[in-house]
Design an enzyme around this catalytic site. Structure first.
Site: not given
Ligand code: LLP
Length: 473
Positions: A371, A319-320, A398-399
């Site tokens: 982050y 799931e990328p 405003c931060e």
């Molecule tokens: N599958 C599941 C079950 C997930 O929880 C996530 C991300 C993905 C796939 C996709 O992950 P990716 O390949 O995009 O890294 N907002 C944070 C990232 C939160 C990710 C949450 N889950 C950031 O901006 O780094």
């Protein structure tokens, strides 16, 4: 040549020319044109800014499609001939109906994490069978909608949810295709992974505790519930992961569990989802692996582990999100106020730090605030030779923590009105965007062969006032 600034982080190299685009941070089709303007897929950013305004999210359609294909091909080839692979594009990174269609056209499925994301994928016309629904607290309405639409898989995150899915499917006179999200005790981030028995977090069903574990109980319930079609097991071990090791360890744990299930119940579950989290380069300090390397290492481990347990290799899915859409996106900002601020240095001296304020900030890119994420930037509207100054790109909120790029060398001659481009913002920028301080959320445009197309239009003051019941137009 710029001198290293005393406040510059050690990984940041000083720049002497704006010409040196760090290509790994940008879409493959980003170039510096003879005019001096940066272009993406043949569209000059100066024109895009004139046409659509700033801040502006720009997405290279070709770059997105190429990355989507590269995951499908890399994993498909690495697991062949033993198993087929489905690549689910994780829509939480960025989703719109156009992008869901691009993913589908490139042979990907779509992973959604809420009723809202599911609504976008369905509205895009994605084949429901190729959609998955995640979430640790799905409402009954979300589950019913998924069942009504006939989506391909619901990933159950808890025993409570599994029971509700079973009940709702039974009420609807249907069978729910379910994967169980397990926490294998492996958590990974960038170069490191840690493996522990317990994971102290809200997601998934723990594998810890053998036959007493939540995972084991869930498998028994799922196999016994007539309205549940238990397809397989799922795990997602973290974000921004560079090395294959964490994925491999998690896969081995899930495969060992598949073997236990077969021993106990005589069933070989058909599917194994190894989640997303594949890392990208945000700054020159990041060196992610090619998907092919991750795929080959993982496929070798999965095949070997299945052989050891006498299992056939299950159908694999991943799931990328970030790794497909992140590098395809660039945010354009217009430079406003600049300030040189006196700062003490760690050795007791003093220096100045240049603050360059732009017309967006934490409302269009919250990742710095959330982050401490690092980004990079270039002066994109023109080419300036000569001296560079260590700069901090900040927003207009405003931060004081409203920082878009913590440290970057920008040409000293950067002026009000110049356009800056911040690369690697295709993932988790628009999707985490807000209205803070009532800034209107930027438009998202796709570029291809020199032309641009609005995917999501800019929010307007009318949109904001439209939700305010005290306003009479
Ligand atoms: N599958 C599941 C079950 C997930 O929880 C996530 C991300 C993905 C796939 C996709 O992950 P990716 O390949 O995009 O890294 N907002 C944070 C990232 C939160 C990710 C949450 N889950 C950031 O901006 O780094």
């Amino acid at each position: 040549m710029a001198q290293d600034h005393p406040l510059a982080p050690s990984w940041l190299s000083s720049r002497s020319s704006t010409d040196d685009l760090e290509q790994k941070l940008f879409p493959d089709d980003a170039r510096r044109e003879a005019s001096g303007s940066l272009s993406i897929s043949g569209a000059e950013v100066t024109r895009l800014a004139e046409q659509h305004g700033t801040p502006l999210y720009v997405l290279s359609e070709e770059d997105f499609r190429r990355r989507a294909r590269s995951f499908r091909e890399a994993f498909g080839e690495a697991f062949a001939p033993e198993a087929e692979v489905d690549v689910f594009y994780a829509g939480k990174a960025f989703l719109s109906t156009h992008v869901a269609r691009w993913a589908a056209q490139e042979g990907l499925c779509v992973d959604t994490a809420s009723g809202g994301e599911l609504a976008i994928a369905l509205a895009a016309g994605v084949d429901p069978v190729r959609i998955g629904l995640h979430g640790n607290n799905k409402s009954d309405a979300e589950i019913r909608r998924a069942l009504d639409a006939g989506i391909g898989r619901i990933i159950a995150d808890s025993l409570d949810e599994l029971n509700r899915i079973a009940q709702l499917a039974q009420d609807a006179g249907t069978t729910a295709p379910v994967m169980l999200r397990l926490t294998p005790g492996v958590h990974a981030s960038t170069h490191e992974y840690i493996a522990t028995a317990h994971e102290d977090q809200k997601f998934g069903l723990s594998l810890s505790g053998g036959r007493e574990s939540a995972a084991w109980t869930a498998v028994q319930k799922a196999l016994d519930a007539p309205a549940i079609d238990l397809r397989g097991l799922h795990c997602h071990i973290g974000s921004q992961i560079f090395e294959p090791t964490g994925f491999e360890v998690a896969a081995q744990k899930l495969i060992a569990f598949l073997a236990e299930i077969r021993e106990d119940r005589g069933v070989e579950l058909a599917e194994l989802d190894l989640g997303g989290g594949h890392g990208i380069a945000y700054t020159e300090a990041d060196s992610p692996r090619d998907p092919r390397e991750i795929a080959e290492a993982l496929a070798a481990t999965v095949k070997q582990s299945c052989t050891e347990h006498g299992l056939s290799v299950p159908r694999i899915s991943i799931e990328p999100g970030r790794a497909i859409v992140g590098p395809a996106g660039v945010t354009l900002y217009t430079v406003g106020v600049q300030k040189d601020v006196g700062v003490d240095t760690p050795d007791g001296g003093s220096t100045t730090r240049r603050y360059v304020a732009v017309d967006g900030g934490m409302s269009d890119n919250a990742r710095g605030v959330l982050y401490d994420a690092d980004y990079s930037a270039v002066l994109a509207s023109r080419k300036v030779e000569g001296e560079h100054t260590l700069s901090r790109i900040v927003g207009k909120h405003c931060e004081s923590g409203d920082i878009v790029v913590r440290d970057v060398y920008l040409p000293t001659a950067t002026e009000r009105g110049d356009i800056l481009a911040v690369p690697a913002t295709g993932a988790y920028c628009h999707s985490l965007s807000s209205n803070y301080n009532y800034l209107t959320r930027p438009a998202v445009v796709a570029v291809k062969d020199g032309a641009s197309q609005v995917l999501i239009r800019r929010e307007t003051e009318e949109d904001m006032l439209g939700r305010d019941t005290g306003f009479a137009p």
